[in-house]
Design a protein around this motif. Structure first.
Motif, PDB file in Angstrom:
ATOM      1  N   UNK A 160     -10.856   6.357 -13.197  1.00  0.00           N
ATOM      2  CA  UNK A 160     -10.438   7.097 -14.459  1.00  0.00           C
ATOM      3  C   UNK A 160      -9.382   8.257 -14.098  1.00  0.00           C
ATOM      4  N   UNK A 161      -9.461   9.169 -12.959  1.00  0.00           N
ATOM      5  CA  UNK A 161      -8.691  10.053 -12.615  1.00  0.00           C
ATOM      6  C   UNK A 161      -7.499   9.436 -11.940  1.00  0.00           C
TER       7      UNK A 161
ATOM      8  N   UNK B 125       0.908  -1.116   0.034  1.00  0.00           N
ATOM      9  CA  UNK B 125       0.016  -0.194  -0.163  1.00  0.00           C
ATOM     10  C   UNK B 125       0.759   1.175   0.110  1.00  0.00           C
ATOM     11  N   UNK B 126       1.469   1.604  -1.036  1.00  0.00           N
ATOM     12  CA  UNK B 126       2.316   2.787  -1.137  1.00  0.00           C
ATOM     13  C   UNK B 126       2.312   3.395  -2.722  1.00  0.00           C
ATOM     14  N   UNK B 127       1.934   2.802  -3.651  1.00  0.00           N
ATOM     15  CA  UNK B 127       1.797   3.295  -4.858  1.00  0.00           C
ATOM     16  C   UNK B 127       0.681   3.895  -5.490  1.00  0.00           C
ATOM     17  N   UNK B 128       0.702   4.788  -6.166  1.00  0.00           N
ATOM     18  CA  UNK B 128      -0.599   5.144  -7.005  1.00  0.00           C
ATOM     19  C   UNK B 128      -1.201   4.132  -7.676  1.00  0.00           C
ATOM     20  N   UNK B 129      -0.835   2.983  -8.147  1.00  0.00           N
ATOM     21  CA  UNK B 129      -1.408   1.757  -8.712  1.00  0.00           C
ATOM     22  C   UNK B 129      -2.062   0.981  -7.902  1.00  0.00           C
ATOM     23  N   UNK B 130      -1.560   1.035  -6.710  1.00  0.00           N
ATOM     24  CA  UNK B 130      -2.332   0.508  -5.325  1.00  0.00           C
ATOM     25  C   UNK B 130      -3.747   1.029  -5.024  1.00  0.00           C
ATOM     26  N   UNK B 131      -3.903   2.560  -5.156  1.00  0.00           N
ATOM     27  CA  UNK B 131      -5.244   3.220  -5.071  1.00  0.00           C
ATOM     28  C   UNK B 131      -6.159   3.107  -6.204  1.00  0.00           C
TER      29      UNK B 131
ATOM     30  N   UNK C  71      -9.667   1.540  -5.779  1.00  0.00           N
ATOM     31  CA  UNK C  71     -10.770   2.029  -6.452  1.00  0.00           C
ATOM     32  C   UNK C  71     -11.462   1.432  -7.320  1.00  0.00           C
ATOM     33  N   UNK C  72     -10.874   0.589  -8.210  1.00  0.00           N
ATOM     34  CA  UNK C  72     -11.502  -0.094  -9.242  1.00  0.00           C
ATOM     35  C   UNK C  72     -12.280  -1.267  -8.466  1.00  0.00           C
ATOM     36  N   UNK C  73     -11.866  -1.908  -7.651  1.00  0.00           N
ATOM     37  CA  UNK C  73     -12.404  -2.933  -7.149  1.00  0.00           C
ATOM     38  C   UNK C  73     -13.849  -2.410  -6.093  1.00  0.00           C
ATOM     39  N   UNK C  74     -13.396  -1.275  -5.584  1.00  0.00           N
ATOM     40  CA  UNK C  74     -14.639  -0.685  -4.807  1.00  0.00           C
ATOM     41  C   UNK C  74     -15.599  -0.222  -5.679  1.00  0.00           C
ATOM     42  N   UNK C  75     -15.296   0.327  -6.914  1.00  0.00           N
ATOM     43  CA  UNK C  75     -16.309   0.568  -7.825  1.00  0.00           C
ATOM     44  C   UNK C  75     -17.117  -0.642  -8.292  1.00  0.00           C
ATOM     45  N   UNK C  76     -16.672  -1.673  -8.543  1.00  0.00           N
ATOM     46  CA  UNK C  76     -17.117  -3.114  -8.854  1.00  0.00           C
ATOM     47  C   UNK C  76     -18.004  -3.407  -7.723  1.00  0.00           C
TER      48      UNK C  76
ATOM     49  N   UNK D 236       1.564   7.892 -11.784  1.00  0.00           N
ATOM     50  CA  UNK D 236       2.386   6.664 -11.473  1.00  0.00           C
ATOM     51  C   UNK D 236       3.213   6.945 -10.361  1.00  0.00           C
ATOM     52  N   UNK D 237       4.487   6.332  -9.961  1.00  0.00           N
ATOM     53  CA  UNK D 237       5.300   6.658  -9.022  1.00  0.00           C
ATOM     54  C   UNK D 237       6.591   6.826  -9.735  1.00  0.00           C
TER      55      UNK D 237
END
Length: 166
Positions: free
Chosen positions: A111-112, A33-39, A43-48, A117-118
């Motif tokens: 989408x935002x 839990x440290x990179x923008x890709x983790x967020x 968020x993609x999973x929470x949207x699902x 990236x990091x």
């Protein structure tokens, strides 16, 4: 009246506990839990998850509507079952609409986050496959999957694994 714990209620409790665990895990940075890709992935999973809520909410009301249609619905305090059922249906519609708006908002957040990236601060060119950490283009995650992560059967990133489950 006693409260029954149905298998469905147990599943809903497990989902709530999973969200609680997410809240706990994401309080502070860590290896996973440290990179923008983790967020982006979360968020993609929470949207699902939120896109599935309207169906779950609708179906949660089914025992109430079935009991009402069979003229078997009772209400504590001797209140009118027709009015109680009507209120349940109306408030369920509100909840469904709000869940749909939550899904739409999370899709916008997702989408935002997509182009973020990091910056590792390493100015060297990307190393060839197998010789270092490469950036997976499907989610922006750095891992040793290959320079041009083909986003196919060979891709083992978390996003692809989750996507293939559904």
């Amino acid at each position: 009246m006693t409260t029954e714990t149905t298998p469905v209620a147990v599943l809903a409790n497990q989902a709530a506990e999973a969200v609680r665990a997410i809240n706990h895990t994401t309080r502070a940075p860590g290896e996973d839990w440290q990179y923008p890709s983790h967020a982006y992935s979360l968020i993609g999973t929470l949207a699902h998850l939120s896109r599935m809520l309207p169906q779950a909410i609708t179906q949660a009301l089914q025992p109430v509507t079935d009991a009402h249609q069979a003229d078997r619905l009772t209400v504590d305090g001797g209140k009118d079952p027709d009015q109680a059922a009507s209120t349940a249906v109306q408030t369920t519609r509100v909840a469904i609409g709000r869940a749909q708006r939550l899904a739409e908002a999370l899709d916008q957040v997702h989408a935002a986050l997509s182009p973020l990236g990091y910056d590792t601060g390493d100015d060297e060119d990307e190393q060839p496959c197998g010789e270092g950490m490469c950036q997976c283009y499907c989610v922006g995650l750095c891992h040793p999957c290959g320079c041009d992560c083909p986003h196919d059967d060979d891709c083992d990133c978390d996003f692809c694994e989750l996507r293939d489950q559904y």
